[in-house]
Design a protein around this motif. Structure first.
Motif, short mmCIF file in Angstrom:
data_model
loop_
_atom_site.label_atom_id
_atom_site.label_comp_id
_atom_site.label_asym_id
_atom_site.label_seq_id
_atom_site.Cartn_x
_atom_site.Cartn_y
_atom_site.Cartn_z
N ALA A 143 -28.54 12.81 61.65
CA ALA A 143 -28.56 14.15 62.24
C ALA A 143 -27.76 14.22 63.54
CB ALA A 143 -30.01 14.58 62.49
N GLU A 180 -27.97 12.76 66.26
CA GLU A 180 -28.75 12.69 67.50
C GLU A 180 -28.22 11.55 68.35
OE1 GLU A 180 -32.82 14.32 65.37
OE2 GLU A 180 -32.03 12.33 64.95
N ASN A 181 -28.47 11.62 69.64
CA ASN A 181 -28.03 10.59 70.57
C ASN A 181 -29.01 9.41 70.51
OD1 ASN A 181 -27.33 9.20 73.14
ND2 ASN A 181 -26.13 11.06 73.50
N PRO A 235 -33.12 10.85 77.15
CA PRO A 235 -32.55 11.76 78.15
C PRO A 235 -32.39 11.08 79.50
CG PRO A 235 -34.35 12.81 76.97
CD PRO A 235 -34.37 11.36 76.58
N ASN A 271 -31.46 29.30 72.69
CA ASN A 271 -32.50 28.41 72.19
C ASN A 271 -31.89 27.55 71.08
OD1 ASN A 271 -35.19 27.40 71.76
ND2 ASN A 271 -35.47 28.84 70.09
N ASP A 329 -27.46 27.19 67.81
CA ASP A 329 -27.58 28.11 66.68
C ASP A 329 -27.88 29.53 67.16
OD1 ASP A 329 -27.16 25.98 65.00
OD2 ASP A 329 -29.26 25.78 64.39
N SER A 365 -27.71 19.09 72.57
CA SER A 365 -28.35 18.27 71.54
C SER A 365 -27.70 16.91 71.34
CB SER A 365 -28.35 19.02 70.20
OG SER A 365 -29.13 20.18 70.28
N LYS A 366 -26.40 16.82 71.62
CA LYS A 366 -25.69 15.58 71.29
C LYS A 366 -25.43 14.77 72.56
CE LYS A 366 -25.30 17.86 67.38
NZ LYS A 366 -26.22 17.66 66.27
N ASN A 407 -28.40 14.38 75.10
CA ASN A 407 -29.61 13.66 74.66
C ASN A 407 -30.85 14.56 74.57
OD1 ASN A 407 -27.89 12.40 76.89
ND2 ASN A 407 -28.58 10.52 75.90
N LEU A 408 -30.67 15.84 74.27
CA LEU A 408 -31.82 16.76 74.32
C LEU A 408 -31.94 17.62 73.05
CD1 LEU A 408 -31.73 18.08 78.02
CD2 LEU A 408 -33.41 16.54 77.00
N ALA A 409 -31.73 17.03 71.89
CA ALA A 409 -31.83 17.81 70.64
C ALA A 409 -33.18 18.52 70.55
CB ALA A 409 -31.60 16.91 69.43
N GLY A 410 -34.24 17.83 70.98
CA GLY A 410 -35.58 18.39 70.86
C GLY A 410 -35.89 19.49 71.85
N ALA A 411 -35.04 19.66 72.86
CA ALA A 411 -35.29 20.71 73.86
C ALA A 411 -34.76 22.06 73.40
CB ALA A 411 -34.65 20.35 75.20
N ARG A 412 -33.90 22.06 72.40
CA ARG A 412 -33.30 23.29 71.85
C ARG A 412 -32.56 24.07 72.94
NH1 ARG A 412 -31.85 22.13 68.90
NH2 ARG A 412 -31.63 23.93 67.56
#
Lengths: 355, 355
Positions: free
Chosen positions: B31, B33-34, B38, B83, B86, B211-212, B215-220
């Motif tokens: 996916a 992700e890094n 973070p 957010n 996307d 996100s990439k 390092n914060l993909a989960g923070a949207r």
């Protein structure tokens, strides 16, 4: 707008949020926020997922959905989460309305409904509330081909409809989705929620939020409860527009907040006690205060125009909500229930202003 | 879908996100992700705003916008946050496309573009990439009445276009908005970003993500950079559909991550070094690997069908991305650059599988 902006939305009137004044020691009772901080477990839950932020959030929001389902006494298949309650309303309107399926709602209610309709090109069927701000739900019977949204308790009026009256609307519109927006329901007492109707009817959806009774306005979390088929429809839209709509931090915060039923009960009870005393004090100052089932009161007085009271409180560092819209509520004020100390300051200021 | 679902979206094919396997010790390189957590300052920044969660988030996202503006060398008026990236794409498509203004994009690119077009009823003008997966941008000249989106570097091909080539597209479409989706740009080396074009042209918008490389993909969290008039258009849509779109925790996390340029530089350099070695090792195993300007590689081999490699890796607890779509990429694999250790495990597994 720029020359590139789509002509199809040229008439768009964006929603106007409550004022965000940056004054030290401001008493901010204009946005129906909770005066108490989030449940004690929230800090640890949030801290525990910082390292994992490198990964995408769980797009099924399994932990949060489980916590909500447990709290509401429903199955996880009955629940979907949104980036704020507003997002659930957007998903629902996108799923259940279109240019030939209007949205029916009251003239005096949450002002975001018409904004969303404008954005999505959904026709509006506006049903005026009565002179005393109550809603005659018999006027909502037989609205064939329309989707219905009822804020219950309603905002900014603070008035509650009993479940039985809403059930009649659901029963008499079997081919319409009836959305019950329960942003304030936890301040309405036991048995006020329409969630039990979601287990009985396939055409009712209850929308709730973490912003008020769960002390998490800044986390942006809302949820909808409905028949699994309606939830699947919501997810169908969600996966087309924002699959990872909930971030990991808010998911953890929400799950921890919802699990702490004791803190929820304690802070909610404190707000209800303060609401009772504030209502009495405002009445003794000559205000008409509607019987609130929310964490705010809706008040008016003949002693001074509402706008003047609003401005005089504002100059004293107390921010309440005044609606300048040309509606029947232009002499009314919406005041969020804060701490007892904040309400003491409010009452003292009002005494001075009205002296 | 339920009987209540709008017929206007009956054909909707929701976006299919990368698989979310829950296996212990999973090597998750599917996916983009890094692999690194973070920045160290994120934890404290997040902890510092837990109590404030009772209040709504800052709907202007002033702190985050300031951090982004500083990092990008632009003014705050050039920036809007979403957010997730996307959401910025959604806002842009809603603002600059409609039923008579199509979106132009490549056939092999981010698969979310056609999903958003379906949701918003926007016609698609699909421009095939070349046989070698490069994009001939001269084919994007003179697309009058269309909005254009170019993922640069492109995904899943990993290939970069020079700024000068994109500038020509911007210059030759003066009445179209050109969106440059730079989700992976920080892995493309110095001078690769089109952000400087936003200071020169009123019709280009650069979209980036936390996100990439942050390092914060989960923070949207995502953001767009453009001429202030285009940013105002984006806000016009935002305020009609999700005024408080960014939660307070993610805002704090993003501002802290963006301020730590040293950590950003160090983790990005580590990924580039691992990409170089991984590319060489895959080539020595008989893979064709496109020259990547991203944190993933796009690879293919004649030694075994891509799907079989994908499945065999999966059974060994290594998850990469395989695209089963009936496109020209059904014998290609997208592999995220992880840590050196994860890449060692990948190469060892591939050696076994291909032995």
């Amino acid at each position: 707008m720029s020359r590139f902006f789509t002509k199809t939305l040229a008439q768009l009137e964006p929603y106007t949020p409550g004022e965000q004044l940056k004054i030290p020691d401001l008493i901010k009772i204009n946005a129906n926020e909770n005066p108490y901080p989030p449940a004690p477990g929230v800090a640890q839950a949030v801290a525990g997922c910082v390292d994992g932020l490198r990964l995408y959030s769980d797009l099924t929001e399994a932990k949060l959905v489980a916590a909500i389902a447990k709290h509401c006494g429903v199955a996880p298949e009955n629940v979907v989460c949104g980036n704020g309650s507003d997002e659930n309303l957007l998903l629902a309107l996108r799923a259940f309305c279109d240019q030939t399926h209007p949205l029916a709602f009251a003239d005096i209610t949450y002002s975001f409904y018409p904004v969303l309709c404008d954005l999505l090109h959904i026709p509006q069927h506006i049903l005026p509330v009565e002179q005393d701000f109550t809603i005659d739900l018999t006027k909502y019977y037989g609205l064939s081909g329309e989707t219905i949204v009822i804020a219950n308790p309603n905002a900014p009026t603070s008035l509650l409809q009993p479940v039985a009256a809403i059930e009649e609307v659901v029963r008499r519109n079997p081919d319409s989705v009836v959305i019950v927006d329960e942003a304030y329901i936890d301040f309405a007492g036991a048995g006020a929620t329409c969630i039990p109707l979601t287990q009985k009817y396939d055409n009712v959806m209850v929308v709730q939020t973490f912003s008020k009774s769960h002390n998490l306005a800044g986390a942006r979390l809302g949820f909808a409860v409905a028949d699994p088929a309606l939830i699947a429809d919501m997810n169908r839209i969600k996966f087309s527009y924002s699959p990872y709509n909930i971030n990991s931090l808010s998911e953890a915060a929400g799950a921890a907040a919802m699990a702490d039923e004791a803190y929820f009960g304690k802070t909610t009870a404190a707000i209800l006690a303060t609401r009772t005393s504030t209502t009495a004090r405002l009445r003794s100052l000559g205000f008409t205060v509607l019987p609130s089932a929310t964490n705010f009161v809706f008040a008016s007085t003949d002693r001074m125009p509402a706008k003047e009271i609003f401005l005089k409180l504002r100059s004293r560092g107390i921010l309440i909500r005044y609606f300048s819209a040309p509606q029947r509520i232009d002499n009314w004020l919406r005041i969020t229930i804060g701490t007892d100390g904040q309400m003491d300051a409010l009452v003292a200021a009002l005494k001075e202003i009205l002296a």
